[in-house]
Structures are given as structure tokens and as C-alpha cells.
Design a protein around this motif. Structure first.
Motif, PDB file in Angstrom:
ATOM      1  N   LYS A  36       0.807  -1.232   0.000  1.00 51.08           N
ATOM      2  CA  LYS A  36       0.000   0.000   0.000  1.00 51.08           C
ATOM      3  C   LYS A  36       0.836   1.276   0.000  1.00 51.08           C
ATOM      4  O   LYS A  36       0.436   2.274  -0.580  1.00 51.08           O
ATOM      5  N   LEU A  37       2.006   1.248   0.682  1.00 56.57           N
ATOM      6  CA  LEU A  37       2.738   2.497   0.890  1.00 56.57           C
ATOM      7  C   LEU A  37       4.078   2.568   0.176  1.00 56.57           C
ATOM      8  O   LEU A  37       4.796   3.554   0.308  1.00 56.57           O
ATOM      9  N   THR A 100      -1.381   8.885  -4.667  1.00 50.24           N
ATOM     10  CA  THR A 100      -0.872   7.518  -4.862  1.00 50.24           C
ATOM     11  C   THR A 100      -1.458   6.583  -3.811  1.00 50.24           C
ATOM     12  O   THR A 100      -1.907   5.478  -4.124  1.00 50.24           O
ATOM     13  N   TYR A 101      -1.456   7.011  -2.566  1.00 51.43           N
ATOM     14  CA  TYR A 101      -2.000   6.178  -1.483  1.00 51.43           C
ATOM     15  C   TYR A 101      -3.516   6.035  -1.598  1.00 51.43           C
ATOM     16  O   TYR A 101      -4.073   4.985  -1.275  1.00 51.43           O
ATOM     17  N   ALA A 106      -5.177   2.943   0.533  1.00 48.56           N
ATOM     18  CA  ALA A 106      -4.621   2.979   1.885  1.00 48.56           C
ATOM     19  C   ALA A 106      -5.688   3.533   2.825  1.00 48.56           C
ATOM     20  O   ALA A 106      -6.416   4.463   2.454  1.00 48.56           O
ATOM     21  N   VAL A 124      -2.188   8.057   7.685  1.00 46.90           N
ATOM     22  CA  VAL A 124      -2.563   6.701   7.299  1.00 46.90           C
ATOM     23  C   VAL A 124      -2.634   5.850   8.567  1.00 46.90           C
ATOM     24  O   VAL A 124      -1.839   6.028   9.495  1.00 46.90           O
TER      25      VAL A 124
END
Length: 139
Positions: A36-37, A100-101, A106, A124
Motif C-alpha cells: 500500500k505504501l 498515490t495512497y 490505503a 494513514v
């Protein structure tokens, strides 16, 4: 005449920091941070695994397995208690990272926002409830 031969001692320069996150399942955490990151797994240690580290650029997160809750009740989420803070250099970078996340789905505790102290931040939430702040300068 007295001569001093004492040399000036230089101060050490801190070159990095690694926040330590407490997690229930090391593999689940590693999968989250890589999938995810965008972090990579630096190492996993122990049999069974109980300690590891993930990194992305100069940001390092140590992961320590623990079975007991670290915080009582819902205080971590209610008080927004951060486990780590990671900064980027520009407003464009923090906005791009957030997008992006978001695309990676996320889980956010807080979406991107401008702070009164002239920063852009988002938070997050990892699978164990650790809150990780990402920050950059506001435009």
C-alpha cells in the motif's frame, strides 16, 4: 606560555531515525507497508519472526511484534496519537503521495489538509491502528 593541544571535538550528526511500531502480525504489516505504501522490507528477524524493518528512501519503520495492546481503549484514535511522522520536501510531493495512497486504497485516519502551521498533512492508519503522519510544506 601554555599551549593547548586539546582538539575540538566535533558533534555527531544524526543521519536517520526509525520509529518503532508495535504490530500483531509482522507479515501482515510488511505486506501493508510494501503493497500500500511503497516501502521495501529491509529485514525480518526471529523464528518465529518478532522484529523487522521496512524503509522507503530515508524513512525507516521498525516493526516489533507484541500480543498485548499498547494503548488502553480507543485513546490512540480518539486523541490522534501518532506513531511516526514522515516528511517530504514539497507541496507537490505531498499531494502526489496522497493521490498515490488514495489509488492504492490505503486507509486514512485523516485525508490531505492544510494545517495552520503552513504544512499539508495526511494520516494513514496501518492494520494495527498505528497512525503515520505524512507532511510537506503548504503551497
Amino acid at each position: 606560555m601554555i599551549h593547548s593541544s586539546k582538539q575540538a571535538i566535533s558533534q555527531p550528526i544524526f543521519s536517520s531515525i526509525a520509529a518503532q511500531l508495535f504490530v500483531r502480525d509482522l507479515q501482515v504489516s510488511c505486506d501493508f507497508f510494501t503493497g500500500k505504501l511503497g516501502f521495501v522490507v529491509d529485514f525480518i528477524y526471529g523464528n518465529p519472526p518478532f522484529y523487522g524493518q521496512v524503509s522507503r528512501d530515508r524513512a525507516r519503520l521498525a516493526l516489533r511484534h507484541i500480543d498485548e495492546p499498547v494503548f488502553a481503549g480507543d485513546i490512540r484514535e480518539r486523541e490522534h496519537l501518532l506513531s511516526a511522522s514522515i516528511t517530504v520536501s514539497s507541496s507537490e510531493e505531498i499531494e502526489g503521495l496522497f493521490l498515490t495512497y488514495q489509488t492504492a486504497k490505503a486507509p486514512f485516519h485523516q485525508t490531505l489538509r492544510n494545517e495552520p502551521w503552513r504544512a499539508k498533512t495526511f494520516i494513514v492508519k496501518d492494520p494495527d491502528g498505528n497512525l503515520i503522519l505524512f507532511a510537506g510544506p503548504a503551497s
